[in-house]
Structures are given as structure tokens and as C-alpha cells.
Enzyme design. Structure first.
Site, mmCIF file in Angstrom:
data_model
loop_
_atom_site.group_PDB
_atom_site.id
_atom_site.type_symbol
_atom_site.label_atom_id
_atom_site.label_comp_id
_atom_site.label_asym_id
_atom_site.label_seq_id
_atom_site.Cartn_x
_atom_site.Cartn_y
_atom_site.Cartn_z
ATOM 1 N N ILE A 17 36.402 4.794 89.933
ATOM 2 C CA ILE A 17 35.287 5.394 89.186
ATOM 3 C C ILE A 17 35.750 5.803 87.785
ATOM 4 O O ILE A 17 35.079 5.538 86.787
ATOM 5 C CB ILE A 17 34.705 6.605 89.956
ATOM 6 C CG1 ILE A 17 34.172 6.151 91.326
ATOM 7 C CG2 ILE A 17 33.578 7.275 89.135
ATOM 8 C CD1 ILE A 17 33.716 7.269 92.246
ATOM 9 N N ASN A 37 48.384 9.588 87.643
ATOM 10 C CA ASN A 37 49.759 9.405 88.140
ATOM 11 C C ASN A 37 49.945 8.029 88.778
ATOM 12 O O ASN A 37 51.006 7.732 89.323
ATOM 13 C CB ASN A 37 50.150 10.531 89.112
ATOM 14 C CG ASN A 37 49.346 10.484 90.402
ATOM 15 O OD1 ASN A 37 48.515 9.588 90.600
ATOM 16 N ND2 ASN A 37 49.583 11.433 91.290
ATOM 17 N N GLY A 41 45.317 4.757 91.474
ATOM 18 C CA GLY A 41 44.750 3.988 90.360
ATOM 19 C C GLY A 41 45.738 2.939 89.887
ATOM 20 O O GLY A 41 46.882 2.895 90.348
ATOM 21 N N GLN A 79 38.287 13.284 87.808
ATOM 22 C CA GLN A 79 38.106 12.288 88.877
ATOM 23 C C GLN A 79 39.352 12.155 89.758
ATOM 24 O O GLN A 79 39.293 11.522 90.806
ATOM 25 C CB GLN A 79 37.818 10.895 88.274
ATOM 26 C CG GLN A 79 36.688 10.856 87.270
ATOM 27 C CD GLN A 79 35.356 11.187 87.884
ATOM 28 O OE1 GLN A 79 35.013 10.656 88.951
ATOM 29 N NE2 GLN A 79 34.603 12.060 87.248
ATOM 30 N N TYR A 147 39.508 16.915 103.393
ATOM 31 C CA TYR A 147 38.951 16.376 102.140
ATOM 32 C C TYR A 147 37.674 17.114 101.756
ATOM 33 O O TYR A 147 37.499 17.553 100.620
ATOM 34 C CB TYR A 147 38.664 14.878 102.338
ATOM 35 C CG TYR A 147 38.002 14.211 101.158
ATOM 36 C CD1 TYR A 147 38.737 13.840 100.042
ATOM 37 C CD2 TYR A 147 36.628 13.943 101.163
ATOM 38 C CE1 TYR A 147 38.133 13.230 98.953
ATOM 39 C CE2 TYR A 147 36.014 13.328 100.083
ATOM 40 C CZ TYR A 147 36.775 12.976 98.975
ATOM 41 O OH TYR A 147 36.166 12.377 97.908
ATOM 42 N N VAL A 191 32.905 0.590 102.785
ATOM 43 C CA VAL A 191 32.450 -0.568 103.563
ATOM 44 C C VAL A 191 32.089 -1.750 102.656
ATOM 45 O O VAL A 191 32.338 -2.910 103.011
ATOM 46 C CB VAL A 191 31.280 -0.174 104.499
ATOM 47 C CG1 VAL A 191 30.037 0.255 103.719
ATOM 48 C CG2 VAL A 191 30.925 -1.306 105.446
ATOM 49 N N ARG A 274 33.000 4.400 115.126
ATOM 50 C CA ARG A 274 34.137 5.241 114.731
ATOM 51 C C ARG A 274 33.896 6.658 115.223
ATOM 52 O O ARG A 274 32.781 7.172 115.035
ATOM 53 C CB ARG A 274 34.164 5.346 113.206
ATOM 54 C CG ARG A 274 34.916 4.305 112.488
ATOM 55 C CD ARG A 274 34.851 4.692 111.022
ATOM 56 N NE ARG A 274 35.385 3.676 110.180
ATOM 57 C CZ ARG A 274 35.277 3.683 108.853
ATOM 58 N NH1 ARG A 274 34.639 4.658 108.244
ATOM 59 N NH2 ARG A 274 35.797 2.737 108.137
HETATM 60 C C1 UD2 Z 1 32.060 8.283 103.121
HETATM 61 C C2 UD2 Z 1 33.216 8.327 102.165
HETATM 62 C C3 UD2 Z 1 34.270 9.200 102.684
HETATM 63 C C4 UD2 Z 1 33.721 10.572 103.015
HETATM 64 C C5 UD2 Z 1 32.548 10.417 103.990
HETATM 65 C C6 UD2 Z 1 31.898 11.747 104.255
HETATM 66 C C7 UD2 Z 1 33.354 6.228 100.962
HETATM 67 C C8 UD2 Z 1 34.053 4.923 100.863
HETATM 68 N N1 UD2 Z 1 33.767 7.000 101.999
HETATM 69 O O1 UD2 Z 1 32.428 7.701 104.319
HETATM 70 O O2 UD2 Z 1 35.269 9.331 101.693
HETATM 71 O O3 UD2 Z 1 33.303 11.206 101.836
HETATM 72 O O4 UD2 Z 1 31.564 9.570 103.405
HETATM 73 O O5 UD2 Z 1 30.745 11.612 104.944
HETATM 74 O O6 UD2 Z 1 32.497 6.569 100.166
HETATM 75 N N2 UD2 Z 1 31.762 0.467 108.501
HETATM 76 C C9 UD2 Z 1 31.716 -0.685 109.265
HETATM 77 N N3 UD2 Z 1 32.707 -1.602 109.075
HETATM 78 C C10 UD2 Z 1 33.737 -1.429 108.199
HETATM 79 C C11 UD2 Z 1 33.784 -0.245 107.433
HETATM 80 C C12 UD2 Z 1 32.770 0.694 107.615
HETATM 81 O O7 UD2 Z 1 30.818 -0.870 110.086
HETATM 82 O O8 UD2 Z 1 34.596 -2.319 108.083
HETATM 83 C C13 UD2 Z 1 30.686 1.459 108.666
HETATM 84 C C14 UD2 Z 1 31.214 2.839 109.000
HETATM 85 O O9 UD2 Z 1 31.380 2.982 110.377
HETATM 86 C C15 UD2 Z 1 30.113 3.721 108.439
HETATM 87 C C16 UD2 Z 1 29.593 2.938 107.247
HETATM 88 O O10 UD2 Z 1 30.052 1.603 107.415
HETATM 89 O O11 UD2 Z 1 29.098 3.899 109.375
HETATM 90 C C17 UD2 Z 1 30.083 3.454 105.924
HETATM 91 O O12 UD2 Z 1 31.495 3.590 105.987
HETATM 92 P P1 UD2 Z 1 32.381 4.044 104.725
HETATM 93 O O13 UD2 Z 1 33.752 4.259 105.247
HETATM 94 O O14 UD2 Z 1 32.199 3.092 103.623
HETATM 95 O O15 UD2 Z 1 31.716 5.387 104.237
HETATM 96 P P2 UD2 Z 1 31.398 6.760 104.993
HETATM 97 O O16 UD2 Z 1 30.011 7.132 104.590
HETATM 98 O O17 UD2 Z 1 31.680 6.692 106.436
#
Ligand code: UD2
Length: 316
Positions: A17, A37, A41, A79, A147, A191, A274
Site C-alpha cells: 500500500i 526497513n 517491503g 503504513q 494484530y 485471497v 479456516r
Molecule cells: C483479513 C486481513 C487480515 C485481518 C483479517 C481480520 C487481508 C489480506 N487479511 O483477513 O490481515 O485483518 O481480515 O478480519 O486483508 N480464502 C480462501 N482461499 C485462500 C485464501 C483465503 O478461500 O487461498 C478465504 C478465507 O478463508 C477468507 C477469505 O478468503 O474467508 C478472505 O481471506 P483473506 O486472508 O484474504 O482475508 P481475511 O478477511 O480473512
């Protein structure tokens, strides 16, 4: 857009970002300082602007370099962070040094350097799994990981610096940000970055659960726009805003759309959910609309198309 900013510091400016933010600030004619650092990045994200910025390789925990980098800056865009939720779960203490203390150092460098405003990257993670939708800024918070606690601590410290020291602070709760330069290398990467990599290499993705879970995916250029508005809108100081689109897309739908770009119909592999996965997440962006005038510019299809092209080109 003309934001009229002079000198600015972007911490984490070599990251996903941060580097997009640097691109826009340079294009706006700002004098841009980057502190990174390079732990997550990469200088390759800045190679096209390297002659136009001042780059400090250093850590936000190093107060000396931070003070130097923040000198004469009008705005700091913070950031830099340990951005992986999983890493903070594995290293709750080390990550707190970076995310909690690091953010405090950034705020303090802003105060001591008489910076006008600090814009902090927060996260929708602070909402946890509260089923109330859409997520709005005043609902109860339920951080569920180190986090999320660290991001919330940053917001609270920002408020203290605003109220006690008169430092203008604005916190932006990012929803699921996607776009070029997002690192797909870990199973916990965003994802979209993972699915893009699968699509360009013609491999099936893994979908956790039934794929009906959904997210509010916001294109990185819209997040940049939100940062610039947060830095310059008078009414924003001392406030917290959700930054998303107010719309949602399911994971099944996401793969269908990416498949269309790749021109292939590859069946995903479905495996159990998950643990702790949030089912539904979508932002209310009403506050960002009314106080910042924020409106996303990129329709999801458009952002996805740009992102797909980038992953395709970078594979070559
Ligand atoms: C997001 C943030 C994370 C944290 C979290 C808090 C991102 C990348 N991650 O996680 O840092 O802030 O929100 O709520 O912004 N999935 C699949 N297959 C894959 C990978 C993911 O099905 O190979 C699904 C995963 O199970 C989830 C969805 O995609 O239901 C989004 O996953 P993510 O890891 O991109 O983001 P998230 O919202 O879980």
C-alpha cells in the site's frame, strides 16, 4: 486532484500500500520521504520513483532515524507494520514492539517535529467476528488477535496525541485491500493475490469452507485516495474512518470472475473452513463519504482487471 502537500513521510513506503501512496504523492509534486526497513517491503516497488524520493532504510523503532525522516514534514502516512496476522499470533511480543511501540514512536516524532497531521493505517480486524453488518465505526469492537489489539492500541494512542498534544491524527480502518504488488507468497496472504497467482499459472485455488463467505474488497488506488483525503480534509482530524467500498463479493464469485480473465474454467478445491474465519464482512463507508468526501473510483471488475494484468505481466 490537487492536495497541495509539501514534504511528507511515508513509513512502510516500500510495501504494497505504501508504495502506491508514494507513487501518487510523487505525481502530486510532493517532496516524499520514505522510511522502510525492507522486512516485508521491497525496493523493486519503488524503482520507478527512486530518483524522486528520499529513502531511509531503517526501522520505526529507531527514534533517531525516525526523527530525521520526519523533519520538516507536513504529514506522516504511517503504513509500516508487521502486517501478517499469523506472525503476530506467533510473536505477540515482538510484533507489539513494531506495531504498538513503533506507532507510538511515529506519533511522537510527529509531535516533536510539529508535523501537522499523522494518518494511520488501521484495520477492519478491530471489529472481530461481531455479526452486525455493515461494520460501522461506532459499533463495539472485538479484536481477536495480537494484530487487531495492536491496531486498536494505535487508534487509542492517536486519539491521545490529538486530544493532549493537538497533533492532528486520522485513523483509517482498511477492509480487504487488493491490487498490484500484493505479495502472494504465504497461505495467509490476501485471497486475491493468491487466486491471481493460481489463475496465471493455470492451477486450481483452494477455497476454505463453502466459498459463500464474503468480503469488502477495496482497490489499493482507492485506499491511496482515502489517505490523501484524510491528510487534507479539515473535518477529518481526530477521527476514525472505515475504508472499503460498502459492497461485498463472495469467495466463489471472486474465483468465477478471475477465471473469466484467465479464460479458463478451473474447478477450485474445497477444504474445511479456516478456524476462526470471519463469514461476512462489509464496511459502512458513510462517515468517510460525509467527512472526507470519499467515494471509491474503481468498480470491482475494473480493479480486478488491472490486478490480473499485473500478475500476468510480472510472471513473464
Ligand atoms: C483479513 C486481513 C487480515 C485481518 C483479517 C481480520 C487481508 C489480506 N487479511 O483477513 O490481515 O485483518 O481480515 O478480519 O486483508 N480464502 C480462501 N482461499 C485462500 C485464501 C483465503 O478461500 O487461498 C478465504 C478465507 O478463508 C477468507 C477469505 O478468503 O474467508 C478472505 O481471506 P483473506 O486472508 O484474504 O482475508 P481475511 O478477511 O480473512
Amino acid at each position: 486532484m490537487n492536495f497541495g502537500l509539501s514534504r511528507v513521510l511515508v513509513t512502510g513506503g516500500a510495501g504494497f500500500i505504501g508504495s502506491h501512496l508514494v507513487d501518487t504523492l510523487v505525481a502530486e509534486g510532493c517532496d516524499v520521504v520514505v522510511l522502510d526497513n525492507l522486512s516485508s517491503g521491497s525496493l523493486s516497488n519503488l524503482k520507478h520513483v527512486k530518483d524522486k524520493i528520499t529513502f531511509y532504510k531503517g526501522d520505526i523503532q529507531d527514534q533517531k532515524i525516525l526523527m530525521e525522516a520526519a523533519k520538516n514534514c507536513e504529514v506522516i502516512f504511517h503504513q509500516a507494520a508487521m502486517v501478517s496476522v499469523t506472525k503476530t499470533v506467533d510473536n505477540p511480543v515482538d510484533s507489539a514492539f513494531i506495531n504498538d511501540m513503533g506507532t507510538l514512536f511515529v506519533l511522537d516524532a510527529g509531535r516533536k517535529n510539529k508535523v501537522k497531521r499523522v494518518v494511520l493505517a488501521s484495520s477492519s480486524a478491530v471489529y472481530g467476528d461481531d455479526p452486525l453488518l455493515p461494520k460501522h465505526e461506532n459499533m463495539p469492537l472485538k479484536p481477536m488477535s495480537p494484530y487487531a489489539v495492536q491496531k486498536l492500541t494505535g487508534e487509542l494512542n492517536a486519539r491521545i496525541y490529538h486530544d493532549l498534544y493537538g497533533l492532528e491524527t486520522v485513523c483509517l480502518r482498511y477492509f480487504n485491500v487488493y491490487g498490484p504488488r500484493q505479495d502472494p507468497s504465504s497461505p495467509y496472504s490476501g485471497v486475491i493475490s493468491i487466486f491471481m497467482t493460481k489463475a496465471v499459472s493455470k492451477k486450481p485455488p483452494v477455497i476454505y469452507g463453502d466459498g459463500k463467505q464474503y468480503r469488502d474488497f477495496v482497490f489499493v488506488k482507492d485506499v491511496v485516495k482515502a489517505n490523501l483525503l484524510a491528510a487534507t480534509e479539515d473535518d477529518a482530524a481526530g477521527q476514525i474512518f472505515n475504508i472499503g467500498t460498502g459492497k461485498h463479493v463472495s469467495i466463489n464469485n471472486l474465483w468465477d470472475m478471475i477465471s473469466l480473465f484467465s479464460g479458463l474454467k478451473i474447478e477450485p478445491e474445497y477444504i474445511p473452513s479456516r478456524p476462526g474465519d470471519i463469514i461476512e464482512s462489509v464496511a459502512s463507508i458513510e462517515q468517510a463519504k460525509s467527512a472526507l468526501g470519499f467515494e471509491p473510483d474503481y468498480l470491482f471488475e475494473k480493479g480486478l482487471e488491472i490486478t490480473f494484468k499485473w500478475y500476468k505481466d510480472s510472471r513473464k
